[in-house]
Design a protein around this motif. Structure first.
Motif, PDB file in Angstrom:
ATOM      1  N   ALA A 265     -12.139  -0.692  -4.718  1.00  0.00           N
ATOM      2  CA  ALA A 265     -12.755  -1.600  -5.694  1.00  0.00           C
ATOM      3  C   ALA A 265     -14.263  -1.500  -5.542  1.00  0.00           C
ATOM      4  CB  ALA A 265     -12.290  -3.036  -5.464  1.00  0.00           C
ATOM      5  N   LEU A 266     -14.968  -1.700  -6.665  1.00  0.00           N
ATOM      6  CA  LEU A 266     -16.422  -1.539  -6.658  1.00  0.00           C
ATOM      7  C   LEU A 266     -17.179  -2.848  -6.480  1.00  0.00           C
ATOM      8  CD1 LEU A 266     -16.749   1.046  -9.570  1.00  0.00           C
ATOM      9  CD2 LEU A 266     -16.979   1.492  -7.119  1.00  0.00           C
ATOM     10  N   ASP A 267     -16.529  -3.985  -6.711  1.00  0.00           N
ATOM     11  CA  ASP A 267     -17.202  -5.265  -6.544  1.00  0.00           C
ATOM     12  C   ASP A 267     -16.186  -6.342  -6.160  1.00  0.00           C
ATOM     13  OD1 ASP A 267     -15.927  -6.165  -8.915  1.00  0.00           O
ATOM     14  OD2 ASP A 267     -17.606  -5.482 -10.147  1.00  0.00           O
ATOM     15  N   ALA A 268     -16.680  -7.545  -5.918  1.00  0.00           N
ATOM     16  CA  ALA A 268     -15.821  -8.620  -5.417  1.00  0.00           C
ATOM     17  C   ALA A 268     -14.773  -9.041  -6.439  1.00  0.00           C
ATOM     18  CB  ALA A 268     -16.682  -9.821  -5.020  1.00  0.00           C
ATOM     19  N   GLN A 269     -15.147  -9.148  -7.708  1.00  0.00           N
ATOM     20  CA  GLN A 269     -14.193  -9.575  -8.721  1.00  0.00           C
ATOM     21  C   GLN A 269     -13.045  -8.575  -8.857  1.00  0.00           C
ATOM     22  OE1 GLN A 269     -14.137 -12.414  -9.893  1.00  0.00           O
ATOM     23  NE2 GLN A 269     -16.162 -13.281 -10.143  1.00  0.00           N
ATOM     24  N   GLN A 270     -13.386  -7.297  -8.858  1.00  0.00           N
ATOM     25  CA  GLN A 270     -12.353  -6.266  -8.907  1.00  0.00           C
ATOM     26  C   GLN A 270     -11.513  -6.306  -7.636  1.00  0.00           C
ATOM     27  OE1 GLN A 270     -13.477  -1.972  -8.742  1.00  0.00           O
ATOM     28  NE2 GLN A 270     -12.494  -1.837 -10.754  1.00  0.00           N
ATOM     29  N   GLY A 271     -12.170  -6.570  -6.510  1.00  0.00           N
ATOM     30  CA  GLY A 271     -11.444  -6.669  -5.243  1.00  0.00           C
ATOM     31  C   GLY A 271     -10.457  -7.822  -5.239  1.00  0.00           C
ATOM     32  N   LEU A 272     -10.874  -8.979  -5.772  1.00  0.00           N
ATOM     33  CA  LEU A 272      -9.971 -10.131  -5.846  1.00  0.00           C
ATOM     34  C   LEU A 272      -8.767  -9.824  -6.731  1.00  0.00           C
ATOM     35  CD1 LEU A 272     -12.596 -13.009  -6.209  1.00  0.00           C
ATOM     36  CD2 LEU A 272     -11.020 -12.706  -4.289  1.00  0.00           C
ATOM     37  N   ALA A 273      -9.037  -9.183  -7.867  1.00  0.00           N
ATOM     38  CA  ALA A 273      -7.945  -8.838  -8.780  1.00  0.00           C
ATOM     39  C   ALA A 273      -6.961  -7.884  -8.118  1.00  0.00           C
ATOM     40  CB  ALA A 273      -8.510  -8.225 -10.060  1.00  0.00           C
ATOM     41  N   ARG A 274      -7.467  -6.922  -7.367  1.00  0.00           N
ATOM     42  CA  ARG A 274      -6.580  -5.951  -6.729  1.00  0.00           C
ATOM     43  C   ARG A 274      -5.853  -6.540  -5.527  1.00  0.00           C
ATOM     44  NH1 ARG A 274      -9.614  -0.127  -7.924  1.00  0.00           N
ATOM     45  NH2 ARG A 274      -9.330  -0.389 -10.172  1.00  0.00           N
ATOM     46  N   CYS A 275      -6.477  -7.492  -4.850  1.00  0.00           N
ATOM     47  CA  CYS A 275      -5.758  -8.195  -3.781  1.00  0.00           C
ATOM     48  C   CYS A 275      -4.568  -8.949  -4.352  1.00  0.00           C
ATOM     49  CB  CYS A 275      -6.697  -9.167  -3.060  1.00  0.00           C
ATOM     50  SG  CYS A 275      -7.827  -8.392  -1.899  1.00  0.00           S
ATOM     51  N   LEU A 276      -4.759  -9.546  -5.532  1.00  0.00           N
ATOM     52  CA  LEU A 276      -3.702 -10.322  -6.155  1.00  0.00           C
ATOM     53  C   LEU A 276      -2.593  -9.421  -6.702  1.00  0.00           C
ATOM     54  CD1 LEU A 276      -2.869 -13.214  -6.906  1.00  0.00           C
ATOM     55  CD2 LEU A 276      -4.095 -12.929  -9.060  1.00  0.00           C
ATOM     56  N   SER A 277      -2.957  -8.289  -7.286  1.00  0.00           N
ATOM     57  CA  SER A 277      -1.950  -7.432  -7.915  1.00  0.00           C
ATOM     58  C   SER A 277      -1.300  -6.450  -6.937  1.00  0.00           C
ATOM     59  CB  SER A 277      -2.577  -6.655  -9.072  1.00  0.00           C
ATOM     60  OG  SER A 277      -3.615  -5.810  -8.611  1.00  0.00           O
ATOM     61  N   LEU A 278      -2.067  -5.956  -5.968  1.00  0.00           N
ATOM     62  CA  LEU A 278      -1.556  -4.924  -5.066  1.00  0.00           C
ATOM     63  C   LEU A 278      -1.088  -5.458  -3.716  1.00  0.00           C
ATOM     64  CD1 LEU A 278      -4.301  -2.183  -5.688  1.00  0.00           C
ATOM     65  CD2 LEU A 278      -2.074  -2.406  -6.794  1.00  0.00           C
ATOM     66  N   ARG A 279      -1.580  -6.643  -3.320  1.00  0.00           N
ATOM     67  CA  ARG A 279      -1.257  -7.252  -2.018  1.00  0.00           C
ATOM     68  C   ARG A 279      -1.427  -6.255  -0.866  1.00  0.00           C
ATOM     69  NH1 ARG A 279       1.934 -11.756  -3.429  1.00  0.00           N
ATOM     70  NH2 ARG A 279       1.230 -12.329  -5.515  1.00  0.00           N
TER      71      ARG A 279
END
Length: 259
Positions: free
Chosen positions: A36-50
């Motif tokens: 992920a390139l930034d925090a918002q993308q990181g949060l989204a990927r934490c939620l979707s990819l676990r």
């Protein structure tokens, strides 16, 4: 301590070239690497990819690392994911904010990549131990209520930040900017989630903390004012009287048995 190479690692870094050597080693050591390139993308990927683990730069676009951490911890679906921060310019304040917000570790990004790898393996091993003790099952149980909770995880993260930083200047606009949203949206979420505006929540939190200090310590009223976020003691006294119906001194006298 054995750690499975099947672990899924999420790396968050605005400049991938800066962690290129580390990425090469990660890809040869673990089954799956996401980016992920930034925090918002990181949060989204934490939620979707676990992912099993997050390795993130601390200085992220739009959101500081500790704010990212608070938002991750506020959502039951992502709260158990261990996070280690990297920073090219480590400083004591950043390290303290990161660790207090729930990060597992804080490493200088110029550290030897093998050292970083060992830190990752260490924290993955600790996560597996926690899972064996039932920690992961607890998180999954909480996840069944995520339809109710996750809608307002931003509110929960902001509320905890307010409680931890009552002596700072806290406005809806400044908090919204810090958490990557707008003041209007944050106020709407607060009204929906707890029936208060951001301003009212900050004021209530400050007054509750001031009452606690007045009851449980012999701290001078002027210092209670500062600790509660009021630079001007007269403004504090006025606000306290409006909130409690008593002056700070009278409130302390009536509750002095607890000091």
């Amino acid at each position: 301590m054995y750690v499975s190479s099947e672990a899924h690692i999420l790396v968050i870094a605005p400049e991938p070239a800066g962690v290129a050597d580390l990425l090469v080693l990660l890809r040869t050591s673990f089954a799956r690497i996401s980016f992920a390139l930034d925090a918002q993308q990181g949060l989204a990927r934490c939620l979707s990819l676990r992912p099993d683990f997050v390795l993130s730069e601390y200085n992220l676009p739009r959101l500081r690392g500790d704010i990212f951490m608070r938002m991750l911890r506020a959502n039951p679906q992502t709260s158990s994911i261990p996070v280690v921060f990297l920073s090219a310019v480590p400083c004591a304040d950043s390290q303290l904010m990161a660790l207090r917000s729930g990060a597992r570790d804080f490493i200088a990004s110029q550290s030897n990549v093998q050292l970083v790898m060992e830190r990752i393996r260490l924290h993955l091993g600790l996560k597996e131990v926690d899972g064996n003790r039932g920690g992961i099952a607890k998180i999954k149980a909480l996840g069944s209520f995520s339809g109710l909770v996750s809608q307002h995880h931003l509110v929960a993260a902001v509320q905890q930040y307010v409680r931890d930083n009552l002596s700072d200047s806290l406005t809806a606009e400044s908090l919204a900017k810090m958490f990557g949203t707008t003041g209007r949206r944050l106020n709407d979420l607060f009204k929906e989630g707890c029936g208060l505006t951001v301003h009212d929540f900050v004021r209530s939190s400050r007054m509750c903390y001031a009452k606690q200090l007045l009851r449980q310590t012999d701290m001078a009223v002027i210092n209670v004012a500062v600790e509660s976020g009021y630079v001007n003691p007269a403004n504090f006294a006025t606000a306290f009287r409006q909130y409690c119906g008593l002056s700070p001194s009278v409130y302390r006298q009536q509750n002095s048995a607890n000091i």
